[in-house]
Structure formats: C-alpha cells, structure tokens
Design a protein around this motif. Structure first.
Motif, mmCIF file in Angstrom:
data_model
loop_
_atom_site.group_PDB
_atom_site.id
_atom_site.type_symbol
_atom_site.label_atom_id
_atom_site.label_comp_id
_atom_site.label_asym_id
_atom_site.label_seq_id
_atom_site.Cartn_x
_atom_site.Cartn_y
_atom_site.Cartn_z
ATOM 1 N N UNK A 33 2.826 17.557 -22.419
ATOM 2 C CA UNK A 33 1.984 18.708 -22.107
ATOM 3 C C UNK A 33 2.542 19.335 -20.835
ATOM 4 N N UNK A 34 3.270 20.448 -20.981
ATOM 5 C CA UNK A 34 3.891 21.035 -19.792
ATOM 6 C C UNK A 34 2.843 21.609 -18.841
ATOM 7 N N UNK A 35 3.104 21.442 -17.567
ATOM 8 C CA UNK A 35 2.222 21.984 -16.544
ATOM 9 C C UNK A 35 2.999 22.927 -15.651
ATOM 10 N N UNK A 36 2.406 23.293 -14.561
ATOM 11 C CA UNK A 36 3.077 24.181 -13.623
ATOM 12 C C UNK A 36 4.226 23.489 -12.915
ATOM 13 N N UNK A 37 5.111 24.300 -12.370
ATOM 14 C CA UNK A 37 6.274 23.755 -11.657
ATOM 15 C C UNK A 37 5.827 23.127 -10.340
ATOM 16 N N UNK A 38 6.447 22.020 -9.996
ATOM 17 C CA UNK A 38 6.168 21.346 -8.717
ATOM 18 C C UNK A 38 7.438 21.393 -7.882
ATOM 19 N N UNK A 39 7.576 22.455 -7.136
ATOM 20 C CA UNK A 39 8.739 22.646 -6.281
ATOM 21 C C UNK A 39 8.429 22.019 -4.927
ATOM 22 N N UNK A 40 9.284 21.120 -4.438
ATOM 23 C CA UNK A 40 9.009 20.509 -3.130
ATOM 24 C C UNK A 40 9.149 21.532 -2.014
ATOM 25 N N UNK A 41 8.280 21.434 -1.052
ATOM 26 C CA UNK A 41 8.385 22.323 0.106
ATOM 27 C C UNK A 41 8.926 21.486 1.276
ATOM 28 N N UNK A 42 9.923 22.035 1.929
ATOM 29 C CA UNK A 42 10.545 21.347 3.040
ATOM 30 C C UNK A 42 10.012 21.941 4.340
ATOM 31 N N UNK A 43 9.707 21.104 5.328
ATOM 32 C CA UNK A 43 9.216 21.639 6.591
ATOM 33 C C UNK A 43 10.310 22.433 7.305
#
Length: 121
Positions: free
Chosen positions: A107-117
């Motif tokens: 079940x595809x969901x939204x993209x989880x792009x990592x955020x870098x500080x």
C-alpha cells in the motif's frame, strides 16, 4: 417423530418435488453472484486506482530527490521483484536503463524524504 413433541408440524405432509425448479434456482444463483460482484468490484477498482495514483506521485518525488539525472520514472505493481511483492519506483536513465529507486510496499504512502539539519538551525 411424535406430533406431541412439535405440535406446529401436526398434519404436515412433505412435498414430493422441490418447491423451486432447477431453472429458478440457477437464475437465483446468477442474480446473487452478479449482486456480489456489483458490490465488491467497485471497491477493488477504486482501491487499485488510488494505489496507482499514490504510487505515481510518490515515485515522482523520490525520483526528483534520489535520481535528479533521470529523464523519467515508472511506478508499477510487481509480484516478483528484488524488493518483494508490492509497488516499486524505477528511474529511467538517459540510455533507457531503469534503476530501482524505492520500494513503495503493498500500500503505497507518501514520500518520506529525510531532512538534514542546516548550519542555521
């Protein structure tokens, strides 16, 4: 059986033939099957359509972030793939080669792009 035990059956004589003929039973079965298909099929189609749209949007985001050199992307449901059963996102490179960018799951969901500080935060 004794009539004293079940008085509502007193004088009952069973019929020699069934109450419904074979044609009527077949027609009733066909109507029931068509009714079940009419109830279940729209849900399956809506679920597949929603999963396809979600996979395409998520694959677009992943491709832009993880493979910016790609000229296109493709998301598809696969039963046999390196990541197992489910939706997979592929980036199309300039030479026509496809590279697996992300496995989106059943079940595809939204993209989880990592955020870098950043240095400011």
């Amino acid at each position: 059986m004794d009539d004293d035990e079940e008085p509502e059956l007193a004088g009952y004589q069973p019929h020699e033939r069934p109450l419904r003929g074979p044609r009527l039973r077949l027609m009733m079965r066909v109507v029931v099957v068509l009714g079940l298909v009419a109830l279940v099929l729209p849900g399956i189609l809506i679920t597949a359509s929603t999963a396809n749209r979600t996979a395409n949007r998520t694959c677009s985001i992943y491709t832009d972030y993880l493979a910016p050199e790609a000229i296109g992307f493709s998301s598809r449901f696969e039963l046999v793939s390196p990541s197992g059963i489910g939706w997979n996102c592929y980036a199309r490179l300039f030479g026509g080669e496809e590279v697996l960018v992300a496995a989106l799951g059943l079940i595809p969901g939204g993209a989880r792009i990592p955020s870098f500080p950043t240095e400011d935060s």
